[in-house]
Design an enzyme around this catalytic site. Structure first.
Site, short mmCIF file in Angstrom:
data_model
loop_
_atom_site.label_atom_id
_atom_site.label_comp_id
_atom_site.label_asym_id
_atom_site.label_seq_id
_atom_site.Cartn_x
_atom_site.Cartn_y
_atom_site.Cartn_z
N ASP A 55 -2.37 -10.74 -2.48
CA ASP A 55 -2.96 -10.28 -1.22
C ASP A 55 -4.45 -9.97 -1.48
O ASP A 55 -4.83 -9.65 -2.60
CB ASP A 55 -2.23 -9.03 -0.73
CG ASP A 55 -2.68 -8.60 0.66
OD1 ASP A 55 -2.12 -9.11 1.65
OD2 ASP A 55 -3.62 -7.77 0.76
N ASP A 78 -4.27 -12.90 3.49
CA ASP A 78 -5.53 -12.46 4.11
C ASP A 78 -6.75 -12.78 3.25
O ASP A 78 -7.88 -12.42 3.57
CB ASP A 78 -5.49 -10.97 4.48
CG ASP A 78 -4.97 -10.08 3.37
OD1 ASP A 78 -4.90 -10.54 2.21
OD2 ASP A 78 -4.65 -8.91 3.67
N HIS A 93 0.82 -1.23 0.00
CA HIS A 93 0.00 0.00 0.00
C HIS A 93 0.85 1.27 0.00
O HIS A 93 0.31 2.38 -0.12
CB HIS A 93 -0.94 0.02 1.21
CG HIS A 93 -1.93 -1.11 1.22
ND1 HIS A 93 -2.81 -1.34 0.17
CD2 HIS A 93 -2.18 -2.08 2.13
CE1 HIS A 93 -3.54 -2.40 0.44
NE2 HIS A 93 -3.18 -2.88 1.63
N HIS A 145 -6.11 -7.46 -0.59
CA HIS A 145 -6.35 -6.03 -0.82
C HIS A 145 -5.60 -5.59 -2.07
O HIS A 145 -4.55 -6.15 -2.40
CB HIS A 145 -5.85 -5.20 0.37
CG HIS A 145 -6.50 -5.54 1.67
ND1 HIS A 145 -5.94 -6.46 2.55
CD2 HIS A 145 -7.65 -5.12 2.24
CE1 HIS A 145 -6.74 -6.57 3.62
NE2 HIS A 145 -7.78 -5.78 3.45
#
Ligand SMILES: [Zn+2]
Length: 282
Positions: A145, A224, A107, A147
């Site tokens: 991931d 995740d 991120h 996200h």
């Protein structure tokens, strides 16, 4: 031969109260060590290496403890922890290993929060992006991931040597990655879509890139997506075996950098399953 795991216990030294806490990595490390993986220690990245991706002013502010948001605290010495985590990705890239260092990175954009997103989502420096830039290689980045890696997309958007592919849960943080844009190919998936849909989508995504063009594959390896985790796509340990297999079949020099995954028992088991799939097929 087994993929080496890049790890230093120094990465456990911050954030015990946070969801991105030391246990997730400590437990994963212990599982992988008990399964016979060789563990190798990274050195911190140099400032010159960090500057291949990040702006000087951001690095300066991070070092001074001046960058903080609700998800991503200004812990004491966080610059040093983050620099060592980048060093993990750099070493993984050199030896074809799997860095399980924290903090995660995808991120983090050039100056912190990326693409207009309000927080840095537990990330300080973009570990994988520095390793890709420093390698100088034409690289296919696969972000598994749960996200969207808005930082990585911001860094490599329009960069000719790199294609970025991400499968992620939507709606969820950071809210970007809802469409494909040039060299950044995005697939937004509904929560708990399950392994079958996930693997079919991953195959479709690989079909959209010309693997022959690339010298290297860099995987932003977040777990995740595991059933019940923060960005669950309903995946189970055996699904990561399939995912590793598909990446092994690309027959490219590859390396792996841990992103999310917040239950250490799952992270350790999933990494082992993923690497078994990868190693049987590479
Ligand atoms: Zn994540």
């Amino acid at each position: 031969m087994k993929t080496k795991i890049v790890y230093s216990e120094k990465c456990l030294g911050y954030g015990t109260w946070h969801v991105e806490g030391p246990q997730r990595v400590k437990v994963a490390h212990d599982i992988l060590e008990s399964k016979g993986y060789e563990i190798v220690k990274p050195q911190p990245a140099t400032e010159d290496e960090l500057l291949s991706v990040h702006d000087m002013e951001y690095l300066w502010n991070l070092k001074k403890g001046l960058v903080e948001d609700p998800d991503t605290p200004a812990y004491d010495n966080i610059f040093e922890f983050a620099r060592l985590s980048v060093g993990g990705a750099l070493l993984a890239s050199k030896i074809g290993g799997f860095s399980i260092m924290r903090p995660p990175g995808h991120h983090a954009g050039r100056n912190g929060a990326a693409l207009g997103v309000y927080t840095r989502g537990f990330c300080y420096l973009n570990n994988l992006a520095v390793a890709v830039k420093e390698s100088g290689k034409r690289t296919l980045i696969l972000d598994i991931d749960g996200h969207h890696g808005n930082g990585t997309q911001e860094i490599f958007q329009g960069y000719k040597k790199v294609s970025y592919v991400s499968l992620h849960q939507s709606p969820n943080y950071p809210g970007t990655g809802t469409f494909t844009e040039g060299n950044c190919i995005n697939f937004a998936l509904p929560p708990n879509c399950g392994g079958k849909i996930y693997i079919e989508t991953f195959e479709k995504a690989l079909g959209m890139v010309d693997a022959d063009k690339f010298e290297s594959v860099a995987v932003s390896a977040g777990f995740d997506t595991h059933m019940g985790d923060l960005a669950s796509l309903g995946l189970l340990e055996q699904d990561y075996f399939q995912l590793g297999k598909l990446i092994g079949q690309l027959k490219k020099q590859s390396f792996f950098v841990l992103e999310g995954g917040y239950v250490g028992e799952n992270v350790g088991g999933d990494i082992d399953s993923f690497l078994r799939g990868y190693e049987e097929n590479r």
